[in-house]
Design a protein around this motif. Sequence first.
Motif, PDB file in Angstrom:
ATOM      1  N   ALA A 185       1.858   3.617   1.188  1.00 43.26           N
ATOM      2  CA  ALA A 185       1.089   2.367   1.224  1.00 43.26           C
ATOM      3  C   ALA A 185       0.028   2.356   0.124  1.00 43.26           C
ATOM      4  O   ALA A 185      -1.111   1.943   0.331  1.00 43.26           O
ATOM      5  N   ARG A 186       0.402   2.774  -1.050  1.00 40.33           N
ATOM      6  CA  ARG A 186      -0.552   2.956  -2.151  1.00 40.33           C
ATOM      7  C   ARG A 186      -0.624   1.712  -3.041  1.00 40.33           C
ATOM      8  O   ARG A 186       0.371   1.242  -3.567  1.00 40.33           O
ATOM      9  N   ARG A 187      -1.834   1.209  -3.202  1.00 39.34           N
ATOM     10  CA  ARG A 187      -2.087   0.126  -4.155  1.00 39.34           C
ATOM     11  C   ARG A 187      -2.806   0.727  -5.361  1.00 39.34           C
ATOM     12  O   ARG A 187      -3.769   1.490  -5.212  1.00 39.34           O
ATOM     13  N   LEU A 188      -2.347   0.401  -6.553  1.00 41.79           N
ATOM     14  CA  LEU A 188      -2.931   0.957  -7.765  1.00 41.79           C
ATOM     15  C   LEU A 188      -4.284   0.318  -8.064  1.00 41.79           C
ATOM     16  O   LEU A 188      -4.652  -0.696  -7.474  1.00 41.79           O
ATOM     17  N   SER A 189      -5.005   0.927  -8.995  1.00 42.29           N
ATOM     18  CA  SER A 189      -6.349   0.471  -9.356  1.00 42.29           C
ATOM     19  C   SER A 189      -6.364  -0.035 -10.800  1.00 42.29           C
ATOM     20  O   SER A 189      -5.836   0.623 -11.697  1.00 42.29           O
ATOM     21  N   TRP A 190      -6.984  -1.183 -11.026  1.00 44.31           N
ATOM     22  CA  TRP A 190      -7.027  -1.792 -12.357  1.00 44.31           C
ATOM     23  C   TRP A 190      -7.628  -0.857 -13.403  1.00 44.31           C
ATOM     24  O   TRP A 190      -7.167  -0.815 -14.541  1.00 44.31           O
ATOM     25  N   ASP A 191      -8.663  -0.138 -13.049  1.00 37.88           N
ATOM     26  CA  ASP A 191      -9.457   0.597 -14.036  1.00 37.88           C
ATOM     27  C   ASP A 191      -9.038   2.047 -14.213  1.00 37.88           C
ATOM     28  O   ASP A 191      -9.739   2.821 -14.867  1.00 37.88           O
TER      29      ASP A 191
ATOM     30  N   ASN B 268      10.995  -6.934  -4.203  1.00 37.66           N
ATOM     31  CA  ASN B 268      10.089  -7.658  -3.312  1.00 37.66           C
ATOM     32  C   ASN B 268       9.931  -6.890  -2.008  1.00 37.66           C
ATOM     33  O   ASN B 268      10.815  -6.129  -1.605  1.00 37.66           O
ATOM     34  N   TYR B 269       8.798  -7.094  -1.370  1.00 37.34           N
ATOM     35  CA  TYR B 269       8.591  -6.516  -0.050  1.00 37.34           C
ATOM     36  C   TYR B 269       9.221  -7.414   1.010  1.00 37.34           C
ATOM     37  O   TYR B 269       9.336  -8.637   0.835  1.00 37.34           O
ATOM     38  N   THR B 270       9.597  -6.810   2.115  1.00 37.25           N
ATOM     39  CA  THR B 270       9.941  -7.603   3.282  1.00 37.25           C
ATOM     40  C   THR B 270       8.659  -8.269   3.791  1.00 37.25           C
ATOM     41  O   THR B 270       7.545  -7.865   3.425  1.00 37.25           O
ATOM     42  N   ASP B 271       8.795  -9.271   4.625  1.00 37.53           N
ATOM     43  CA  ASP B 271       7.608  -9.951   5.154  1.00 37.53           C
ATOM     44  C   ASP B 271       6.701  -8.972   5.894  1.00 37.53           C
ATOM     45  O   ASP B 271       5.469  -9.022   5.752  1.00 37.53           O
ATOM     46  N   ARG B 272       7.291  -8.074   6.681  1.00 43.81           N
ATOM     47  CA  ARG B 272       6.489  -7.107   7.430  1.00 43.81           C
ATOM     48  C   ARG B 272       5.767  -6.145   6.498  1.00 43.81           C
ATOM     49  O   ARG B 272       4.595  -5.841   6.678  1.00 43.81           O
ATOM     50  N   LYS B 273       6.483  -5.665   5.485  1.00 49.70           N
ATOM     51  CA  LYS B 273       5.874  -4.743   4.525  1.00 49.70           C
ATOM     52  C   LYS B 273       4.721  -5.441   3.789  1.00 49.70           C
ATOM     53  O   LYS B 273       3.660  -4.835   3.539  1.00 49.70           O
ATOM     54  N   LYS B 274       4.905  -6.679   3.432  1.00 52.04           N
ATOM     55  CA  LYS B 274       3.860  -7.419   2.720  1.00 52.04           C
ATOM     56  C   LYS B 274       2.617  -7.563   3.596  1.00 52.04           C
ATOM     57  O   LYS B 274       1.484  -7.432   3.115  1.00 52.04           O
ATOM     58  N   GLN B 275       2.823  -7.833   4.882  1.00 51.29           N
ATOM     59  CA  GLN B 275       1.686  -7.947   5.799  1.00 51.29           C
ATOM     60  C   GLN B 275       0.891  -6.638   5.853  1.00 51.29           C
ATOM     61  O   GLN B 275      -0.341  -6.653   5.887  1.00 51.29           O
ATOM     62  N   ILE B 276       1.602  -5.534   5.824  1.00 56.93           N
ATOM     63  CA  ILE B 276       0.938  -4.225   5.870  1.00 56.93           C
ATOM     64  C   ILE B 276       0.190  -3.964   4.574  1.00 56.93           C
ATOM     65  O   ILE B 276      -0.980  -3.576   4.570  1.00 56.93           O
ATOM     66  N   MET B 277       0.837  -4.205   3.440  1.00 60.66           N
ATOM     67  CA  MET B 277       0.225  -3.906   2.150  1.00 60.66           C
ATOM     68  C   MET B 277      -0.972  -4.808   1.851  1.00 60.66           C
ATOM     69  O   MET B 277      -1.872  -4.426   1.101  1.00 60.66           O
ATOM     70  N   GLN B 278      -0.995  -5.991   2.434  1.00 61.06           N
ATOM     71  CA  GLN B 278      -2.153  -6.872   2.251  1.00 61.06           C
ATOM     72  C   GLN B 278      -3.428  -6.289   2.843  1.00 61.06           C
ATOM     73  O   GLN B 278      -4.533  -6.689   2.475  1.00 61.06           O
ATOM     74  N   LEU B 279      -3.277  -5.325   3.738  1.00 62.76           N
ATOM     75  CA  LEU B 279      -4.434  -4.689   4.372  1.00 62.76           C
ATOM     76  C   LEU B 279      -5.029  -3.563   3.517  1.00 62.76           C
ATOM     77  O   LEU B 279      -6.087  -3.031   3.851  1.00 62.76           O
ATOM     78  N   VAL B 280      -4.337  -3.216   2.443  1.00 65.17           N
ATOM     79  CA  VAL B 280      -4.765  -2.099   1.588  1.00 65.17           C
ATOM     80  C   VAL B 280      -5.539  -2.651   0.398  1.00 65.17           C
ATOM     81  O   VAL B 280      -5.055  -3.510  -0.330  1.00 65.17           O
ATOM     82  N   SER B 281      -6.725  -2.141   0.188  1.00 62.82           N
ATOM     83  CA  SER B 281      -7.567  -2.612  -0.918  1.00 62.82           C
ATOM     84  C   SER B 281      -7.155  -1.950  -2.224  1.00 62.82           C
ATOM     85  O   SER B 281      -6.415  -0.957  -2.239  1.00 62.82           O
ATOM     86  N   GLU B 282      -7.641  -2.482  -3.343  1.00 65.22           N
ATOM     87  CA  GLU B 282      -7.339  -1.930  -4.662  1.00 65.22           C
ATOM     88  C   GLU B 282      -7.712  -0.449  -4.719  1.00 65.22           C
ATOM     89  O   GLU B 282      -8.818  -0.053  -4.352  1.00 65.22           O
ATOM     90  N   GLY B 283      -6.761   0.374  -5.173  1.00 60.96           N
ATOM     91  CA  GLY B 283      -6.983   1.808  -5.257  1.00 60.96           C
ATOM     92  C   GLY B 283      -6.827   2.542  -3.940  1.00 60.96           C
ATOM     93  O   GLY B 283      -6.974   3.765  -3.886  1.00 60.96           O
TER      94      GLY B 283
END
Length: 413
Positions: A318-324, A274-289
Motif C-alpha cells: 500500500a505504498r504511495r510515492l513521494s514527490w520530493d 488500474n486499481y479495482t474499486d476496492r483497491k482504490k478506496q484503500i489507497m485513497q487512505l494513504v498519504s503521500e510518501g
Amino acid sequence: MSAQNEFAAARLSIAEAGNILNVSLDTIRRWEKKGLVKAHRDKNKHRFFNFEELKRLKTKLSGENNIGFKILTSEQKTPFKVVELFAGAGGLALGLHNAGLGCEMLVEIDKNAATTLKINKPDWNVINSDIGNIDFSLVKAEVLSGGFPCQAFSYAGKRLGFEDTRGTLFFEYARAVKQIKPQIILAENVKGLEKHDNGRTLSTMLEILSELGYRLAYRILRAQYLDVAQKRERLVIIGVRNDLQTHIAFPREQDYTISIREALHNVPVSNGQNYTDRKKQIMQLVSEGGYWRDLPEEVRKKYMGASYYLSGGKTGMARRLSWDEPSLTLTCNPAQKQTERCHPAETRPLTIREYARIQSFPDSWQFHGSVGCQYKQIGNAVPVNLGYHIGRCIIAMLNNSFDEHNMVILSER
C-alpha cells in the motif's frame, strides 16, 4: 576564513550539521533514511555529512534549486563497439550508446523485448535467439556487456572451473568472453548477488573470469546518485583484459538526487494499469510518501491478510510515492500488492511513460507488447542514465584517460 566557510570545508557530525542548517537531527536522519543525502564514513567508521550537500538539499527541498531531469548524452562518439547479451528492452545498451559507444550486436531471447530494440534502433544488429545457439568466435568488439540471471553452481567439482558452470546463463556469458576476448567486460546484476549462497556464487564468477584472462573489480552502484530518479542498486562487475595497461574505473556518486517531481514534469499521457474499486478506496487512505501503516487497523488487517502478522517492515505494501524523493525501485508490476508503486498525488499505479521516465528512458523510446509486458520490460531494465555513467568509465579505460571528478579510479593496472 569565516566560521561558516570553515564549517563548509569540514566534515560535519550530525549535530554540527543541524546547528549550521538550523534543522533538527531527526530531519537530517530522515533525509539520510530516504536516500536524499549520503552519510559518509571516516576510517574509524564515524558518520559525517558534507555541508555543501546538506545545504544544496535544503535549498532544493524549498523549491529554489532543482537540478532537473535530463537524459545524459555525449556528442563525442568513439570507434569502440559493444556486444551486449541479455539486452532486454535496451536500458544498458542505450546508456552505453549515449555515452559514445557503438553497437556491434545485441542478443535477447524475449520476442517482445527484441522487437522493442528493433523498433527504436533499426540500425542495431539485434539477434532474437537463445544465447546458447550463437557462435561468438568470429565476433569482434572491444566491450562485452550483459546482465545474466544469477544462478547457484555446484561446488562438488569446483576445480573444473569454467566447465562447472555449464547449463547456467553465466556459462554462456563466460563462453562469449572466451570466444570474443574483448578488452573490457561488463556484467551487472541485482545487489543480492554479492551475498548469494554466502558469497560463493559471486566468488566463483570472479574466479572463472579471472581464469579467462581478466583482472576484475565490482561495486554496488546506487542509481539515485547517478542522475536516476529511483533508489535502485545494481552490482556491477568490470573486467580488463590482462594485456591492457589501464585502470578500472567506476562512476563517482553525485552529491544530488533527482526527485519524482522533476522526472515526471510534463510526462506524456500513456496507458497503465488500474486499481479495482476496492483497491482504490484503500489507497485513497494513504498519504503521500505513506504505506500500510496509514490505514485504519481493521482495513489494514483485511488488506494485508497473513502478511500483517509477519515480521519485517513490509514497506512496499500500500505504498504511495513521494514527490520530493526518488522513486522506490521499480518492479515488473506497479500494482503488485507487496511492491506497490502508487502515484504521489493521483490514486493509481504509475503509467508506462512515468515508469520509463523514472528509468530515464527518453519519451521517444517505445515498448512493444501488452501493457503488462511493457511494465516488465521497463522494470527489468538498467536505468539509461546509469548505463551512461558506466559507459563513460569504459571509454576512459579504453582511452586510458580518466575524469577524476566523475570517476572512482582503482590504482591497480
